[in-house]
Design a protein around this motif. Structure first.
Motif, PDB file in Angstrom:
ATOM      1  N   LYS A 181       0.842  -1.202   0.000  1.00  0.00           N
ATOM      2  CA  LYS A 181       0.000   0.000   0.000  1.00  0.00           C
ATOM      3  C   LYS A 181       0.876   1.251   0.000  1.00  0.00           C
ATOM      4  O   LYS A 181       0.599   2.216  -0.706  1.00  0.00           O
ATOM      5  N   GLN A 182       1.970   1.238   0.771  1.00  0.00           N
ATOM      6  CA  GLN A 182       2.908   2.371   0.788  1.00  0.00           C
ATOM      7  C   GLN A 182       3.536   2.578  -0.589  1.00  0.00           C
ATOM      8  O   GLN A 182       3.709   3.712  -1.036  1.00  0.00           O
ATOM      9  N   LEU A 183       3.875   1.475  -1.256  1.00  0.00           N
ATOM     10  CA  LEU A 183       4.452   1.561  -2.602  1.00  0.00           C
ATOM     11  C   LEU A 183       3.454   2.218  -3.550  1.00  0.00           C
ATOM     12  O   LEU A 183       3.809   3.122  -4.312  1.00  0.00           O
ATOM     13  N   LYS A 184       2.206   1.779  -3.513  1.00  0.00           N
ATOM     14  CA  LYS A 184       1.167   2.313  -4.390  1.00  0.00           C
ATOM     15  C   LYS A 184       0.892   3.794  -4.136  1.00  0.00           C
ATOM     16  O   LYS A 184       0.515   4.529  -5.042  1.00  0.00           O
ATOM     17  N   GLN A 185       1.089   4.235  -2.899  1.00  0.00           N
ATOM     18  CA  GLN A 185       0.858   5.637  -2.553  1.00  0.00           C
ATOM     19  C   GLN A 185       2.095   6.507  -2.774  1.00  0.00           C
ATOM     20  O   GLN A 185       2.061   7.704  -2.509  1.00  0.00           O
ATOM     21  N   GLY A 186       3.186   5.899  -3.252  1.00  0.00           N
ATOM     22  CA  GLY A 186       4.389   6.661  -3.559  1.00  0.00           C
ATOM     23  C   GLY A 186       5.162   7.112  -2.332  1.00  0.00           C
ATOM     24  O   GLY A 186       5.874   8.112  -2.374  1.00  0.00           O
TER      25      GLY A 186
ATOM     26  N   VAL B  15      12.465  -8.916  -7.449  1.00  0.00           N
ATOM     27  CA  VAL B  15      11.285  -8.046  -7.388  1.00  0.00           C
ATOM     28  C   VAL B  15      10.290  -8.589  -6.365  1.00  0.00           C
ATOM     29  O   VAL B  15       9.805  -9.707  -6.493  1.00  0.00           O
ATOM     30  N   GLN B  16       9.986  -7.764  -5.350  1.00  0.00           N
ATOM     31  CA  GLN B  16       8.987  -8.140  -4.353  1.00  0.00           C
ATOM     32  C   GLN B  16       7.602  -7.671  -4.770  1.00  0.00           C
ATOM     33  O   GLN B  16       6.606  -8.328  -4.493  1.00  0.00           O
ATOM     34  N   ALA B  17       7.559  -6.500  -5.400  1.00  0.00           N
ATOM     35  CA  ALA B  17       6.281  -5.934  -5.813  1.00  0.00           C
ATOM     36  C   ALA B  17       6.547  -4.845  -6.843  1.00  0.00           C
ATOM     37  O   ALA B  17       7.653  -4.302  -6.917  1.00  0.00           O
ATOM     38  N   PHE B  18       5.509  -4.545  -7.623  1.00  0.00           N
ATOM     39  CA  PHE B  18       5.553  -3.375  -8.492  1.00  0.00           C
ATOM     40  C   PHE B  18       4.134  -2.894  -8.725  1.00  0.00           C
ATOM     41  O   PHE B  18       3.164  -3.648  -8.562  1.00  0.00           O
ATOM     42  N   CYS B  19       4.017  -1.618  -9.089  1.00  0.00           N
ATOM     43  CA  CYS B  19       2.706  -1.042  -9.388  1.00  0.00           C
ATOM     44  C   CYS B  19       2.902   0.195 -10.254  1.00  0.00           C
ATOM     45  O   CYS B  19       3.976   0.793 -10.262  1.00  0.00           O
ATOM     46  N   SER B  20       1.857   0.561 -10.958  1.00  0.00           N
ATOM     47  CA  SER B  20       1.900   1.778 -11.768  1.00  0.00           C
ATOM     48  C   SER B  20       2.165   2.968 -10.863  1.00  0.00           C
ATOM     49  O   SER B  20       1.714   3.015  -9.711  1.00  0.00           O
ATOM     50  N   CYS B  21       2.897   3.934 -11.391  1.00  0.00           N
ATOM     51  CA  CYS B  21       3.283   5.115 -10.613  1.00  0.00           C
ATOM     52  C   CYS B  21       2.126   6.093 -10.458  1.00  0.00           C
ATOM     53  O   CYS B  21       1.131   6.036 -11.180  1.00  0.00           O
TER      54      CYS B  21
ATOM     55  N   ARG C  39       2.448  12.101 -10.824  1.00  0.00           N
ATOM     56  CA  ARG C  39       3.644  12.956 -10.702  1.00  0.00           C
ATOM     57  C   ARG C  39       4.934  12.224 -11.105  1.00  0.00           C
ATOM     58  O   ARG C  39       5.941  12.854 -11.404  1.00  0.00           O
ATOM     59  N   ASP C  40       4.909  10.870 -11.074  1.00  0.00           N
ATOM     60  CA  ASP C  40       6.107  10.080 -11.374  1.00  0.00           C
ATOM     61  C   ASP C  40       6.019   9.312 -12.693  1.00  0.00           C
ATOM     62  O   ASP C  40       6.820   8.415 -12.940  1.00  0.00           O
ATOM     63  N   GLY C  41       5.041   9.638 -13.513  1.00  0.00           N
ATOM     64  CA  GLY C  41       4.937   8.969 -14.812  1.00  0.00           C
ATOM     65  C   GLY C  41       3.621   8.251 -15.019  1.00  0.00           C
ATOM     66  O   GLY C  41       3.369   7.708 -16.099  1.00  0.00           O
ATOM     67  N   GLY C  42       2.801   8.203 -13.994  1.00  0.00           N
ATOM     68  CA  GLY C  42       1.484   7.591 -14.126  1.00  0.00           C
ATOM     69  C   GLY C  42       1.551   6.158 -14.626  1.00  0.00           C
ATOM     70  O   GLY C  42       2.398   5.371 -14.206  1.00  0.00           O
ATOM     71  N   ARG C  43       0.675   5.833 -15.529  1.00  0.00           N
ATOM     72  CA  ARG C  43       0.577   4.462 -16.023  1.00  0.00           C
ATOM     73  C   ARG C  43       1.588   4.140 -17.114  1.00  0.00           C
ATOM     74  O   ARG C  43       1.535   3.083 -17.723  1.00  0.00           O
ATOM     75  N   GLY C  44       2.524   5.050 -17.322  1.00  0.00           N
ATOM     76  CA  GLY C  44       3.626   4.813 -18.254  1.00  0.00           C
ATOM     77  C   GLY C  44       4.907   4.413 -17.534  1.00  0.00           C
ATOM     78  O   GLY C  44       5.975   4.333 -18.139  1.00  0.00           O
TER      79      GLY C  44
END
Length: 189
Positions: free
Chosen positions: A92-97, A165-171, A174-179
């Motif tokens: 959740k912290q990763l997803k919230q940046g 890799v433990q996890a990843f998610c769209s940014c 402000r950090d590139g969004g879904r790109g």
């Protein structure tokens, strides 16, 4: 039958004449294998990658990245992955940046093969540097929508296969969004 006898006699004469002309001739020895000229069909970027790989001491990681089944991802579709064992609160912290991005990789303009090589090397380097959160910019692939071979689709598949890799998610926008994706890495001990 007279015609057949004349034909056989002339064939025998030709064979005898040929044998006389070839007396003392030795076959040439070949020291090189015959090539079919297929090297011209190898794309130039593949040749360049092969030359670079041969010139460096780099050994690809044991994580062989498969691209046998790539799920097509829509340009605006968010992507995410959580490896079993990672706490949901960290995801959740990763997803919230909330994690600072330690390093970035931009794959714009890369071929699929170049991107695969860069991604594996980049993540190995980041793990060696003890970076915990990095960003991979893959683009949205708007121009390639509907095709399986979009960079976003490959990155989504490859990151799931890499042990570090433990996890990843769209940014976040402000950090590139879904790109782009935030990638949370395992720390080496």
């Amino acid at each position: 039958m007279g015609d057949d006898a004349n034909h056989n006699a002339s064939t025998d004469d030709e064979n005898r004449l040929f044998q006389q002309e070839m007396a003392g001739v030795k076959p040439l020895r070949q020291h090189q294998a015959q090539t079919s000229g297929k090297s011209d069909t190898i794309p130039e970027f593949t040749k360049a990658l092969r030359r670079r790989s041969a010139a460096t001491d780099y050994t690809p990681p044991a994580d062989g990245l498969s691209d046998t089944h790539i799920e097509p991802i829509e340009p605006e579709q968010p992507i995410e992955y959580l490896k079993a064992g990672l706490q949901n609160s960290r995801f959740k912290q990763l997803k919230q940046g909330h994690f600072p991005v330690d390093y970035n990789l931009d794959l714009h303009g890369c071929t699929i093969e170049e991107a695969r090589n860069l991604l594996t090397r980049f993540l190995a380097f980041c793990q060696d540097q003890h970076y915990s959160c990095v960003r991979v910019i893959h683009g949205k692939s708007h121009r390639s929508f509907g095709q399986q071979d979009t960079m976003k689709s490959y990155v989504n598949q490859w990151l799931r296969q890499i042990n570090a890799v433990q996890a990843f998610c769209s940014c976040l926008p402000r950090d590139g969004g879904r790109g782009a994706v935030y990638v949370l890495l395992k720390t080496r001990r």
